[in-house]
Design an enzyme around this catalytic site. Structure first.
Site, PDB file in Angstrom:
ATOM      1  N   LYS A  46       0.845  -1.204   0.000  1.00  0.00           N
ATOM      2  CA  LYS A  46       0.000   0.000   0.000  1.00  0.00           C
ATOM      3  C   LYS A  46       0.878   1.252   0.000  1.00  0.00           C
ATOM      4  CE  LYS A  46      -3.983   1.905   2.591  1.00  0.00           C
ATOM      5  NZ  LYS A  46      -4.859   1.770   3.781  1.00  0.00           N
TER       6      LYS A  46
ATOM      7  N   SER B  75      -9.982   2.185   2.849  1.00  0.00           N
ATOM      8  CA  SER B  75      -9.022   2.895   2.051  1.00  0.00           C
ATOM      9  C   SER B  75      -8.062   2.001   1.274  1.00  0.00           C
ATOM     10  CB  SER B  75      -8.206   3.826   2.946  1.00  0.00           C
ATOM     11  OG  SER B  75      -7.389   3.097   3.836  1.00  0.00           O
TER      12      SER B  75
ATOM     13  N   SER C  55     -10.461  -0.155   7.070  1.00  0.00           N
ATOM     14  CA  SER C  55      -9.833  -0.010   5.745  1.00  0.00           C
ATOM     15  C   SER C  55      -9.152  -1.258   5.207  1.00  0.00           C
ATOM     16  CB  SER C  55      -8.794   1.118   5.776  1.00  0.00           C
ATOM     17  OG  SER C  55      -9.422   2.366   5.788  1.00  0.00           O
TER      18      SER C  55
END
Lengths: 495, 95
Positions: free
Chosen positions: A78, A158, A182
């Site tokens: 990420k 997210s 998330s």
């Protein structure tokens, strides 16, 4: 025959060790899949040269019989994790051009375990969002579609890029982070597995901070076994994070017995929300039946302060964010606004932050500033922290009654269309985290497991919540649920 | 509790984020929606409840008070939008 990029971590590991393939072949298969999937916008910074270099090193170690747990396994990281010499923007314009001089502890742990980084993954800006629509890179797209309807859907947020990449077989697994859901919400939206460990399990050092008392990293994978393998590689005590727990890390994979006979699974009545779709209720009931069939004892429980979790979160998280994001001032890294003649330092700060932060981040920083400002600190921030104490106490009381784990839906719906929530007020988007946010507030581990599809053919997931530091038991129960549900659906390749 | 445009402007100022005057009414509206949602917390009886400071009962670790690293000037300045002669450069702060 299964393509190499379609393997999970366990399958690829076993194939590598049996000499059936090489890390180079696995890595090349993923790099090809990534290049074919630009329309998903999951990988936003690709690092093929670095990946092939690490794959070659891994192949040498495998040949020498010196292969650590994740040796040669290609994964995505990420964008929130700082990776040395590789762009790390947290999905924000304000970190444009930032090249960290250091590596986050979690990504370093993974590299030490032999994992091969393929590149950086799309995400909501500063991890603030539930649909990956606040990213400076543009939307990540869910590989799943509603049957033959080609409406682009959100992969959730997210960690939307991570979820899309794993679901579309662009990598074997990916890192995510979870502040209010998330990891678990995007996992549920894409038919993948995501676990947020106990607060303190994974070091936060080198992960761009959103809300420090809630943030935790975790793996996003194709199976519960893969989650166990990767979580073990990610976590461990780190002197550089003062909240990192100095506790031994169990062998999570070895703990996957799936034996939940006699274990008490709590079903919280407060998670039965008004207006919850029938499909979610049905999914939940199926999950309850599966746990019961596996020998667990199902117990109705009450977590009375559940209703107040989201409002407390939307005080605490923005408050911490407003403080953490104060560092983006155009002085030390990232974007600085072009200044007019006569502009001083205040203008520099204000213009830099107005240009560098997107609307959702600006909104949360300002809400955080407001709830911490003189005259409102007690009424908002301290009250929210008191409510947080009560939310944690709810869980403690239930665990004291002998409950081993709690089963809930992971999300209140399946993946929605990109842009469908644009005109809704911000609070409507916040409701996506209604089943997950309590877990962050209480610091507990939670895992999302895909268990079914809805009438549109979209994946749905259930969440299991465990006792603090009981990830091994939690993953074992999740493995049982996964085996019982037998979820094997994959998105058809349209990209 | 309702937020008007001047309060919204004051919060933007405190947060060091430039908001153009024409954007203030919409911003104040969004604040009111979010704060309206947060207002529910007022229903909870929190008498005698301590505000949470740490979600895990633990004492923060301490380390020995000694220099651990240093001499990283180049690395520290490598990402600066404007660095000169070994310093971060910013607009004039003192007249």
């Amino acid at each position: 025959m299964t393509k190499l990029n379609e393997l999970g971590l366990a399958g690829a590991r076993d194939a590598l060790r049996a000499g059936e393939t090489t890390s180079r072949e696995l890595t090349e298969a993923c790099l090809t899949a990534i290049d074919e999937a630009d329309v998903l916008n999951a990988f936003v910074h690709k690092t093929p040269e670095l990946a092939l270099e690490r794959a070659a090193a891994a192949d040498q170690r495998l040949a020498a019989g010196d292969a650590p747990a994740m040796c040669g396994l290609p994964i995505g990281i990420k964008d929130l994790f700082c990776t040395k010499g590789v762009a790390s923007q947290a999905g924000s314009r304000i970190l444009e051009g930032f090249l960290p001089e250091y590596e986050s502890t979690v990504s370093q742990n993974l590299a030490d375990a032999g994992a091969v980084m393929l590149g950086k993954l799309n995400m909501d800006e500063f991890a603030m969002g539930s649909s990956n629509e606040t990213s400076v890179y543009g939307n990540a797209v869910n590989p799943w579609r509603r049957g033959n309807d080609d409406t682009p859907l959100t992969p959730g947020g997210s960690s939307g890029g991570s979820a899309a990449a794993v679901a579309a077989d662009l990598c074997l697994a990916a890192t995510g982070t979870d502040t209010g859901g998330s990891i678990r919400q995007p996992a549920a939206f894409t038919g993948t597995v995501g676990i947020k460990p106990t607060y303190g399990r994974c070091s936060r050092w080198g992960i761009v901070a959103f809300a420090s008392s809630l943030d935790q990293a975790g793996p996003m994978t194709k199976s519960v076994r893969d989650a166990a393998i990767m979580l073990e590689a990610m976590c461990g005590h780190d002197p550089k994070d003062s909240t990192s727990a100095d506790l031994p890390v169990p062998d999570f994979e070895a703990a996957l017995t799936g034996d939940i006979r006699g274990r008490k699974i709590g079903i919280p009545k407060e998670y039965r929300m008004d207006g919850m779709p029938d499909e979610i209720e049905a999914l939940w009931q199926e999950g309850i039946a599966m746990m019961k069939d596996a020998g667990a004892e199902i117990v109705d429980i009450s977590l009375p302060h559940t209703k107040y979790a989201l409002p407390a979160y939307y005080v605490i998280a923005p408050a911490e964010a407003s403080s953490n994001l104060a560092r983006y001032d155009g002085v030390r890294y990232g974007h600085r606004a072009r200044l007019e003649q006569g502009d001083g330092i205040t203008e520099m700060y204000e213009k830099t932050r107005a240009e560098g932060f997107g609307p959702e981040v600006q909104r949360r920083v300002m809400i955080g500033t407001y709830v911490l400002s003189a005259g409102f600190y007690d009424a908002y921030y301290n009250r929210a922290r008191r409510v947080r104490t009560l939310i944690k106490r709810d869980f403690e009381q239930v665990f004291d009654q002998g409950i081993d784990a709690i089963l809930t839906p992971a999300t209140p719906s399946s993946a929605f269309g990109l842009g469908e929530m644009t005109d809704a007020d911000p609070v409507a988007m916040y409701l996506n985290d209604i089943f997950t946010v309590t877990v962050n507030l209480a610091g507990l581990p939670g895992v999302a497991v895909p268990t079914g599809v809805d009438h549109q053919g979209l994946p749905l997931g259930l969440q299991l919540i465990g006792q603090p530091w009981a990830e091994a038991e939690l993953l074992s129960a999740a493995w049982r649920l996964e085996q019982s549900a037998g979820f094997v659906a994959k998105p058809g390749k349209w990209w | 509790m309702s937020i008007d445009e001047s309060t919204a402007a004051r919060v933007a100022k405190l947060a060091r984020i430039r908001v153009e005057p024409e954007a203030l009414p919409a911003l104040a509206g969004e604040f009111n929606t979010i704060l309206g949602f947060i207002e529910q917390l007022g229903e909870v009886d929190v008498d005698g409840i301590e505000p949470m400071t740490s979600v895990t009962p633990q004492r923060l670790k301490r380390r020995v008070d000694e220099v651990q690293d240093g001499n990283q000037q180049e690395k520290i300045l490598s990402n600066a939008p404007d660095a000169r002669e070994g310093f971060f450069a910013v607009p004039k702060v003192v007249e």
